[in-house]
Design a protein around this motif. Sequence first.
Motif, PDB file in Angstrom:
ATOM      1  N   ASN A   2       0.839  -1.183   0.000  1.00 42.34           N
ATOM      2  CA  ASN A   2       0.000   0.000   0.000  1.00 42.34           C
ATOM      3  C   ASN A   2       0.886   1.249   0.000  1.00 42.34           C
ATOM      4  N   GLN A   3       0.685   2.112  -0.993  1.00 42.95           N
ATOM      5  CA  GLN A   3       1.534   3.297  -1.130  1.00 42.95           C
ATOM      6  C   GLN A   3       1.401   4.234   0.066  1.00 42.95           C
ATOM      7  N   ASP A   4       0.203   4.315   0.657  1.00 42.15           N
ATOM      8  CA  ASP A   4       0.014   5.164   1.836  1.00 42.15           C
ATOM      9  C   ASP A   4       0.870   4.686   3.001  1.00 42.15           C
ATOM     10  N   VAL A   5       0.927   3.356   3.197  1.00 42.11           N
ATOM     11  CA  VAL A   5       1.743   2.807   4.284  1.00 42.11           C
ATOM     12  C   VAL A   5       3.211   3.131   4.063  1.00 42.11           C
ATOM     13  N   LEU A   6       3.669   2.977   2.818  1.00 48.57           N
ATOM     14  CA  LEU A   6       5.068   3.276   2.502  1.00 48.57           C
ATOM     15  C   LEU A   6       5.398   4.743   2.762  1.00 48.57           C
ATOM     16  N   ASP A   7       4.555   5.639   2.295  1.00 45.28           N
ATOM     17  CA  ASP A   7       4.795   7.071   2.477  1.00 45.28           C
ATOM     18  C   ASP A   7       4.764   7.463   3.956  1.00 45.28           C
ATOM     19  N   LEU A   8       3.813   6.905   4.698  1.00 42.49           N
ATOM     20  CA  LEU A   8       3.707   7.225   6.121  1.00 42.49           C
ATOM     21  C   LEU A   8       4.893   6.676   6.906  1.00 42.49           C
TER      22      LEU A   8
ATOM     23  N   LEU B 240      18.019  -3.846  -1.839  1.00 38.19           N
ATOM     24  CA  LEU B 240      16.691  -3.979  -1.236  1.00 38.19           C
ATOM     25  C   LEU B 240      15.933  -2.677  -1.403  1.00 38.19           C
ATOM     26  N   LYS B 241      14.772  -2.756  -2.061  1.00 40.64           N
ATOM     27  CA  LYS B 241      13.968  -1.557  -2.263  1.00 40.64           C
ATOM     28  C   LYS B 241      13.220  -1.184  -0.980  1.00 40.64           C
ATOM     29  N   THR B 242      12.942   0.083  -0.843  1.00 39.31           N
ATOM     30  CA  THR B 242      12.243   0.575   0.337  1.00 39.31           C
ATOM     31  C   THR B 242      10.859  -0.052   0.457  1.00 39.31           C
ATOM     32  N   GLU B 243      10.191  -0.216  -0.668  1.00 41.16           N
ATOM     33  CA  GLU B 243       8.838  -0.782  -0.639  1.00 41.16           C
ATOM     34  C   GLU B 243       8.840  -2.236  -0.189  1.00 41.16           C
ATOM     35  N   ASP B 244       9.976  -2.927  -0.356  1.00 37.50           N
ATOM     36  CA  ASP B 244      10.081  -4.317   0.090  1.00 37.50           C
ATOM     37  C   ASP B 244      10.522  -4.428   1.545  1.00 37.50           C
ATOM     38  N   ALA B 245      10.980  -3.323   2.124  1.00 43.56           N
ATOM     39  CA  ALA B 245      11.473  -3.348   3.502  1.00 43.56           C
ATOM     40  C   ALA B 245      10.401  -2.963   4.511  1.00 43.56           C
ATOM     41  N   VAL B 246       9.351  -2.270   4.077  1.00 41.65           N
ATOM     42  CA  VAL B 246       8.342  -1.792   5.006  1.00 41.65           C
ATOM     43  C   VAL B 246       7.442  -2.940   5.467  1.00 41.65           C
TER      44      VAL B 246
ATOM     45  N   ASN C 213       4.066  -5.032   6.660  1.00 42.58           N
ATOM     46  CA  ASN C 213       2.733  -5.159   6.088  1.00 42.58           C
ATOM     47  C   ASN C 213       1.699  -4.680   7.110  1.00 42.58           C
ATOM     48  N   LEU C 214       1.515  -3.373   7.184  1.00 41.41           N
ATOM     49  CA  LEU C 214       0.592  -2.760   8.130  1.00 41.41           C
ATOM     50  C   LEU C 214      -0.535  -2.071   7.381  1.00 41.41           C
ATOM     51  N   SER C 215      -1.602  -1.796   8.110  1.00 40.82           N
ATOM     52  CA  SER C 215      -2.717  -1.061   7.502  1.00 40.82           C
ATOM     53  C   SER C 215      -2.429   0.430   7.555  1.00 40.82           C
TER      54      SER C 215
END
Length: 435
Positions: free
Chosen positions: A2-8, A358-364, A366-368
């Motif tokens: 989820n892009q929102d989770v990544l940005d937050l 390792l990409k940032t999106e793969d490191a975050v 899995n949260l809502s």
Amino acid sequence: MNQDVLDLARLQFALTAGGHFLFVALTLGLATVVAVLQTKATLGRKPLDARMVRFWGQLYVINYAVGIVTGLVMEFQFGMAWSGLTHEAGNILGASLAVETIVAFFVESTFLGLWIFGWNRLNRWAHLAAIWIVVLTAYLSAYWILVSNGFLNHPVGYGSENGELVLDDPVAVLTNPSALLAFGHVLAGALLTAGFFMAGVSAYHLFRRTPEWEFFGRSLRIGVFLSAPALMAAAVFGGLQFAVLATFQPMKSAVFGAKTAEIARLQAEMTERFGPGDYVPSEAWTRGGALLMLISFALMMYLCFAGVILAAFKKVVFRFRLWHLVLMAAVPLPYIAMISGWVFRESGRQPWVVHGLLKTEDAVSNLSPGTMRLSLTVFTTVFVLLAVLNAWLLTRHARRGPAEAGLGHDERPSQEEEGQDGSPDPADALPAPRY
């Protein structure tokens, strides 16, 4: 993801890491100044030197005490928001972060406690040794953090087993140029921060025609004469980092230089190597952070060069009130330069959390989005409150001056306050430090 989770998650880490670093910079710089002042006081036995140790040492202790809380709070987000990073690179990053925790929260804090509470109970040489151990462990703590950060920016000494990064060459990780150059840059920036802070606080008292004119006149000159070489050292290490940037992170270098053709070429190469995706970091954050850092450096350079000349004349130090106002207004400049420099360093690495691996999106984790918003709100609130508390405490004690410094006062009970048998405190037999 989820892009929102990544940005937050990225916003939360940026706010907490940047907020914590504001405390770290002043702590590293002031600790060094206090240790040098105490060395002079121990050797020279002059009362003014001892009073300077107590006053600036008290401001250092306040900043350290509040700053250590921000470090503890920040640690929680690694496991909560960045579980992918710990799973993939934990075998490498875990060791350096663990050593940093041992150094900072056990060794450094233990000897700082001995220094604070052993003022009138330890031998003066043991007391001096305590503050120097605090300084050296603070440097070690910063080094271990930058070992981790250096690996994120320029991974070396690693291998791969079952899709996870493993440590192959510890020496390569510990001597990573990305870590060593950043370490020198950070230490120089910390001394620069302490110099501007000392000069600004001293200028405030001199502007108000304080009766402690000799105390703050000397402190102002120390701050000014410290800032100039610290600024030059920061510039040297910063220049060395720029020199290797095209080798370590060519995309960041191209974005900073606004080289459109080079950006397009690198984007095509990385797409072919890593698959489809946008491999260009935010140009606004990357270039904007670097430009703001350079502008702040230029302003500090003019102030330092002019300050060295003005501080050579004692009458100017005590009477030039316009210069006092400028020094007070300039206290935030090192903070602005450091934070904008970290924005440039970290934003320019995107979309990688470990560059090229390792990409940032793969490191975050899995949260809502709701969970991340709640976490961001809590973390931001805590950090803002701590920053306000620290600013209030520093301002309050700095305005009081050395007469109100509680650090180093003899708190041992008098004969009347001792036991009914009149037996003295065993610690009274120890030679107290007399400066």
